[in-house]
Write a protein that holds these residues in place. Structure first.
Motif, PDB file in Angstrom:
ATOM      1  N   ALA A   1       0.829  -1.206   0.000  1.00 37.92           N
ATOM      2  CA  ALA A   1       0.000   0.000   0.000  1.00 37.92           C
ATOM      3  C   ALA A   1       0.862   1.253   0.000  1.00 37.92           C
ATOM      4  CB  ALA A   1      -0.942  -0.002   1.210  1.00 37.92           C
ATOM      5  N   ARG A   2       1.936   1.221   0.765  1.00 34.61           N
ATOM      6  CA  ARG A   2       2.834   2.385   0.829  1.00 34.61           C
ATOM      7  C   ARG A   2       3.527   2.616  -0.512  1.00 34.61           C
ATOM      8  NH1 ARG A   2       4.734   6.570   1.313  1.00 34.61           N
ATOM      9  NH2 ARG A   2       6.065   7.442   2.953  1.00 34.61           N
ATOM     10  N   ILE A   3       3.972   1.528  -1.147  1.00 35.03           N
ATOM     11  CA  ILE A   3       4.613   1.644  -2.455  1.00 35.03           C
ATOM     12  C   ILE A   3       3.623   2.170  -3.495  1.00 35.03           C
ATOM     13  CG2 ILE A   3       5.608   0.296  -4.352  1.00 35.03           C
ATOM     14  CD1 ILE A   3       6.786  -1.571  -2.132  1.00 35.03           C
ATOM     15  N   VAL A   4       2.415   1.618  -3.507  1.00 36.88           N
ATOM     16  CA  VAL A   4       1.401   2.056  -4.469  1.00 36.88           C
ATOM     17  C   VAL A   4       1.022   3.504  -4.234  1.00 36.88           C
ATOM     18  CG1 VAL A   4      -0.976   1.683  -5.246  1.00 36.88           C
ATOM     19  CG2 VAL A   4       0.530  -0.270  -4.857  1.00 36.88           C
ATOM     20  N   ASP A   5       0.939   3.888  -2.978  1.00 35.23           N
ATOM     21  CA  ASP A   5       0.648   5.278  -2.630  1.00 35.23           C
ATOM     22  C   ASP A   5       1.660   6.206  -3.293  1.00 35.23           C
ATOM     23  OD1 ASP A   5      -0.936   7.170  -1.290  1.00 35.23           O
ATOM     24  OD2 ASP A   5       0.480   7.261   0.378  1.00 35.23           O
ATOM     25  N   GLU A   6       2.926   5.829  -3.269  1.00 39.05           N
ATOM     26  CA  GLU A   6       3.974   6.621  -3.906  1.00 39.05           C
ATOM     27  C   GLU A   6       3.890   6.554  -5.421  1.00 39.05           C
ATOM     28  OE1 GLU A   6       5.895   8.629  -2.425  1.00 39.05           O
ATOM     29  OE2 GLU A   6       5.497   8.041  -0.362  1.00 39.05           O
ATOM     30  N   LEU A   7       3.665   5.368  -5.955  1.00 41.48           N
ATOM     31  CA  LEU A   7       3.622   5.206  -7.402  1.00 41.48           C
ATOM     32  C   LEU A   7       2.492   6.019  -8.022  1.00 41.48           C
ATOM     33  CD1 LEU A   7       4.299   1.369  -7.673  1.00 41.48           C
ATOM     34  CD2 LEU A   7       5.870   3.207  -8.325  1.00 41.48           C
ATOM     35  N   GLU A   8       1.399   6.160  -7.307  1.00 44.24           N
ATOM     36  CA  GLU A   8       0.260   6.893  -7.851  1.00 44.24           C
ATOM     37  C   GLU A   8       0.540   8.381  -8.020  1.00 44.24           C
ATOM     38  OE1 GLU A   8      -3.556   4.118  -6.561  1.00 44.24           O
ATOM     39  OE2 GLU A   8      -3.089   5.908  -5.370  1.00 44.24           O
TER      40      GLU A   8
ATOM     41  N   ALA B   1      15.649  -7.809   7.742  1.00 48.95           N
ATOM     42  CA  ALA B   1      16.999  -8.276   8.065  1.00 48.95           C
ATOM     43  C   ALA B   1      17.776  -8.678   6.822  1.00 48.95           C
ATOM     44  CB  ALA B   1      16.920  -9.450   9.037  1.00 48.95           C
ATOM     45  N   CYS B   2      17.275  -8.267   5.649  1.00 42.53           N
ATOM     46  CA  CYS B   2      17.970  -8.609   4.406  1.00 42.53           C
ATOM     47  C   CYS B   2      18.019  -7.446   3.426  1.00 42.53           C
ATOM     48  CB  CYS B   2      17.306  -9.820   3.765  1.00 42.53           C
ATOM     49  SG  CYS B   2      18.391 -10.726   2.630  1.00 42.53           S
ATOM     50  N   GLY B   3      17.450  -6.300   3.810  1.00 44.03           N
ATOM     51  CA  GLY B   3      17.564  -5.112   2.974  1.00 44.03           C
ATOM     52  C   GLY B   3      16.448  -4.893   1.984  1.00 44.03           C
ATOM     53  N   HIS B   4      15.336  -5.628   2.116  1.00 39.31           N
ATOM     54  CA  HIS B   4      14.272  -5.463   1.135  1.00 39.31           C
ATOM     55  C   HIS B   4      13.562  -4.123   1.268  1.00 39.31           C
ATOM     56  CE1 HIS B   4      13.837 -10.118   0.537  1.00 39.31           C
ATOM     57  NE2 HIS B   4      15.086  -9.702   0.501  1.00 39.31           N
ATOM     58  N   ASP B   5      13.639  -3.494   2.439  1.00 50.02           N
ATOM     59  CA  ASP B   5      13.126  -2.129   2.573  1.00 50.02           C
ATOM     60  C   ASP B   5      13.928  -1.185   1.686  1.00 50.02           C
ATOM     61  OD1 ASP B   5      15.317  -2.747   4.235  1.00 50.02           O
ATOM     62  OD2 ASP B   5      14.799  -1.224   5.710  1.00 50.02           O
ATOM     63  N   ALA B   6      15.243  -1.386   1.644  1.00 53.29           N
ATOM     64  CA  ALA B   6      16.094  -0.590   0.754  1.00 53.29           C
ATOM     65  C   ALA B   6      15.827  -0.931  -0.700  1.00 53.29           C
ATOM     66  CB  ALA B   6      17.569  -0.809   1.091  1.00 53.29           C
ATOM     67  N   HIS B   7      15.600  -2.207  -1.004  1.00 45.57           N
ATOM     68  CA  HIS B   7      15.339  -2.606  -2.393  1.00 45.57           C
ATOM     69  C   HIS B   7      14.107  -1.888  -2.941  1.00 45.57           C
ATOM     70  CE1 HIS B   7      17.482  -6.748  -1.700  1.00 45.57           C
ATOM     71  NE2 HIS B   7      18.289  -5.718  -1.590  1.00 45.57           N
ATOM     72  N   ALA B   8      13.021  -1.898  -2.179  1.00 44.04           N
ATOM     73  CA  ALA B   8      11.798  -1.243  -2.632  1.00 44.04           C
ATOM     74  C   ALA B   8      12.033   0.245  -2.844  1.00 44.04           C
ATOM     75  CB  ALA B   8      10.677  -1.469  -1.613  1.00 44.04           C
ATOM     76  N   THR B   9      12.766   0.857  -1.935  1.00 41.95           N
ATOM     77  CA  THR B   9      13.069   2.282  -2.041  1.00 41.95           C
ATOM     78  C   THR B   9      13.922   2.568  -3.266  1.00 41.95           C
ATOM     79  OG1 THR B   9      12.979   2.466   0.372  1.00 41.95           O
ATOM     80  CG2 THR B   9      14.096   4.232  -0.827  1.00 41.95           C
ATOM     81  N   ILE B  10      14.931   1.751  -3.483  1.00 41.22           N
ATOM     82  CA  ILE B  10      15.801   1.911  -4.651  1.00 41.22           C
ATOM     83  C   ILE B  10      14.983   1.754  -5.936  1.00 41.22           C
ATOM     84  CG2 ILE B  10      17.711   0.845  -5.915  1.00 41.22           C
ATOM     85  CD1 ILE B  10      18.869   0.126  -3.074  1.00 41.22           C
ATOM     86  N   GLY B  11      14.066   0.797  -5.953  1.00 35.59           N
ATOM     87  CA  GLY B  11      13.219   0.614  -7.129  1.00 35.59           C
ATOM     88  C   GLY B  11      12.460   1.872  -7.486  1.00 35.59           C
ATOM     89  N   LEU B  12      11.916   2.545  -6.475  1.00 36.69           N
ATOM     90  CA  LEU B  12      11.198   3.795  -6.710  1.00 36.69           C
ATOM     91  C   LEU B  12      12.155   4.876  -7.200  1.00 36.69           C
ATOM     92  CD1 LEU B  12       8.259   4.929  -6.308  1.00 36.69           C
ATOM     93  CD2 LEU B  12       9.161   5.984  -4.228  1.00 36.69           C
ATOM     94  N   GLY B  13      13.336   4.945  -6.600  1.00 38.38           N
ATOM     95  CA  GLY B  13      14.316   5.940  -7.018  1.00 38.38           C
ATOM     96  C   GLY B  13      14.783   5.728  -8.446  1.00 38.38           C
ATOM     97  N   ILE B  14      14.970   4.473  -8.845  1.00 38.06           N
ATOM     98  CA  ILE B  14      15.367   4.170 -10.222  1.00 38.06           C
ATOM     99  C   ILE B  14      14.255   4.557 -11.188  1.00 38.06           C
ATOM    100  CG2 ILE B  14      15.911   2.301 -11.825  1.00 38.06           C
ATOM    101  CD1 ILE B  14      17.283   0.880  -9.414  1.00 38.06           C
ATOM    102  N   LEU B  15      13.014   4.292 -10.810  1.00 39.14           N
ATOM    103  CA  LEU B  15      11.879   4.678 -11.642  1.00 39.14           C
ATOM    104  C   LEU B  15      11.896   6.189 -11.892  1.00 39.14           C
ATOM    105  CD1 LEU B  15       9.179   3.539 -12.918  1.00 39.14           C
ATOM    106  CD2 LEU B  15       8.077   4.339 -10.814  1.00 39.14           C
ATOM    107  N   ASP B  16      12.127   6.965 -10.842  1.00 38.16           N
ATOM    108  CA  ASP B  16      12.208   8.418 -10.983  1.00 38.16           C
ATOM    109  C   ASP B  16      13.362   8.820 -11.899  1.00 38.16           C
ATOM    110  OD1 ASP B  16      10.034   8.859  -9.350  1.00 38.16           O
ATOM    111  OD2 ASP B  16      11.209   9.418  -7.589  1.00 38.16           O
ATOM    112  N   ALA B  17      14.515   8.198 -11.708  1.00 34.73           N
ATOM    113  CA  ALA B  17      15.694   8.558 -12.492  1.00 34.73           C
ATOM    114  C   ALA B  17      15.491   8.243 -13.968  1.00 34.73           C
ATOM    115  CB  ALA B  17      16.923   7.831 -11.955  1.00 34.73           C
ATOM    116  N   VAL B  18      14.909   7.090 -14.260  1.00 32.56           N
ATOM    117  CA  VAL B  18      14.658   6.724 -15.652  1.00 32.56           C
ATOM    118  C   VAL B  18      13.628   7.674 -16.272  1.00 32.56           C
ATOM    119  CG1 VAL B  18      13.705   4.921 -17.158  1.00 32.56           C
ATOM    120  CG2 VAL B  18      15.331   4.322 -15.343  1.00 32.56           C
TER     121      VAL B  18
END
Length: 427
Positions: A32-39, A142-159
């Motif tokens: 929900a948080r990711i979709v909230d941002e994507l929208e 404990a494996c960095g998936h919070d960072a992965h999701a954040t990076i995915g959004l940042g890459i989307l913006d950069a592209v």
């Protein structure tokens, strides 16, 4: 957050996701948080929950009671009701699509789930010190998936802000930690037109500033659960009238570790969970084990899986019990393509903060991004699994794991630059 996130915005998002870790198929708040941002972005398409999954390929889906519990947690935590409704039944994850004229279709896969680990409360653990330690006690990123999701959004913006020409898809994939979501995403249809795929992981015992251009050495894996059913009896008065499910489980465990090794390569077996019985004076009617087998290749894993199932079924027969075996997660092996590996290396040379570039490294574990990689490669495309190092005070899957947030900027620059170069050069 505005249309283009600032670095501070991204750090805030990462910390919010870190506070709300959710396990496989229960990533309600996270999605929900990711979709909230994507929208808030100018996307050409946004697919959510069941729209990104082949429902028949989901593995290890929790029961309704547990799904409902996590659904309610997400609601209480502030997840938007309209998005939550779309995720009912544990259909989590999202796919964001940008269309920017003629060009190849490039996919990026990031995972979003957390782990059942209690996070450290020590003062020198940054999330505890800075107030973004997990609020879902007993679970953490404990494996960095919070960072992965954040990076995915940042890459989307950069592209989106670049001169990229083509179609770009970001797959926010659920249920990686159970290797139970990759196949459902791979078989969804959203990868059918993908020409190139990059997958991302931070850390992997590489320091901040180091990039691994193409990770290899994925062990194919199959997770299993075996439920044994026997017959109860009084253990003192009439033990011969019982069929002991605990004995069947014990025989299975002992013999699983005796599976013959294979000359073609490395294999693994482990039983990590077991339980059964109700009292010391009752012959156990029910028992279970949960474990996994792995192999250096998909074929080796399948060899181990076949032998394991035979052993489990034979142990049940030996003790006059029934057994039901279910596959709880599975992933093949995969290899990063050399052309993408070389391209990522070239791009990384000019990224600020990168001071060490490795052509490849062996993962030594398993990952269900391999389903997506294999799907693209089987259709003539190219795929690579990129590692971006991060200084983490504790190892992956430990209570003190954390991400050096400088890694987020480096990963965005490396991956977005690689995506732009792939679109331009079509290796």
């Amino acid at each position: 957050m505005s249309q283009q996130a600032t670095f501070d915005d991204l750090i805030s998002l990462r910390r919010d996701l870190h506070r709300h870790p959710e396990p496989a198929w229960r990533e309600f708040y996270t999605t929900a948080r990711i979709v909230d941002e994507l929208e808030t972005r100018d996307l050409d398409a946004l697919y959510v929950g069941p729209e990104i999954l082949d429902a028949d390929e989901r593995m290890a889906v929790p029961d309704d009671e547990e799904l409902d519990e996590w659904f309610e947690k997400a609601r209480v935590a502030g997840a938007r009701e309209d998005i939550l409704e779309r995720l009912a039944g544990g259909f989590t994850g999202a796919v964001a699509v940008l269309e920017r004229g003629e060009g190849p279709t490039i996919g990026l896969r990031v995972d979003i789930d957390g782990l059942p680990i209690t996070e450290s409360e020590d003062e020198d653990h940054l999330p505890a010190a800075e107030g973004f330690r997990s609020e879902n006690e007993g679970f953490m990123h404990a494996c960095g998936h919070d960072a992965h999701a954040t990076i995915g959004l940042g890459i989307l913006d950069a592209v989106a802000a670049s001169d990229f020409q083509g179609t770009f898809k970001v797959f926010f994939q659920p249920s990686e930690e159970r290797v139970a979501g990759g196949k459902a995403v791979a078989e969804s249809g959203h990868l059918d037109d993908v020409d190139y795929l990059l997958a991302l992981h931070v850390g992997l015992d590489h320091p901040t500033g180091e990039v691994v251009c193409g990770v290899d050495g994925f062990l194919a894996v199959s997770h299993f659960r075996a439920d044994f059913t026997g017959a109860p009896a009084h253990a003192g008065a009439k033990p011969e009238e019982g069929d002991n499910a605990n004995l069947a489980a014990a025989a299975a465990i002992q013999n699983l570790y005796g599976i013959s090794r294979h000359s073609d390569g490395a294999t693994r077996v482990n039983v990590g969970l077991m339980g059964g019985g109700t009292a010391t004076n009752i012959v156990a009617e029910e028992s279970y084990i949960e474990g996994e087998v792995r192999g250096a290749t998909t074929e080796l894993m399948e060899y181990m899986e076949g032998r394991a199932h035979t052993i489990i079924e034979s142990a049940a027969t030996m003790h006059d019990c029934d057994v039901e075996i279910s596959v709880e997660g599975k992933a093949p092996s995969a290899r990063s393509d050399d052309a993408l590996r070389a391209l990522v290396g070239d791009v990384s040379e000019s990224v600020e903060g990168v001071d060490s570039i490795l052509d490849s490294d062996e993962l030594g574990g398993s990952e269900d991004a391999t389903y997506l990689m294999q799907y693209v490669q089987d259709r003539g495309g190219l795929a690579a699994y990129v590692g971006v190092g991060t200084d983490h005070p504790g190892g992956h899957h430990t209570r003190t794991f954390d991400v050096d947030e400088a890694t987020i900027r480096i990963a965005i620059d490396v991956l977005s630059g690689s995506i732009d170069r792939i679109a331009a050069e079509r290796p």
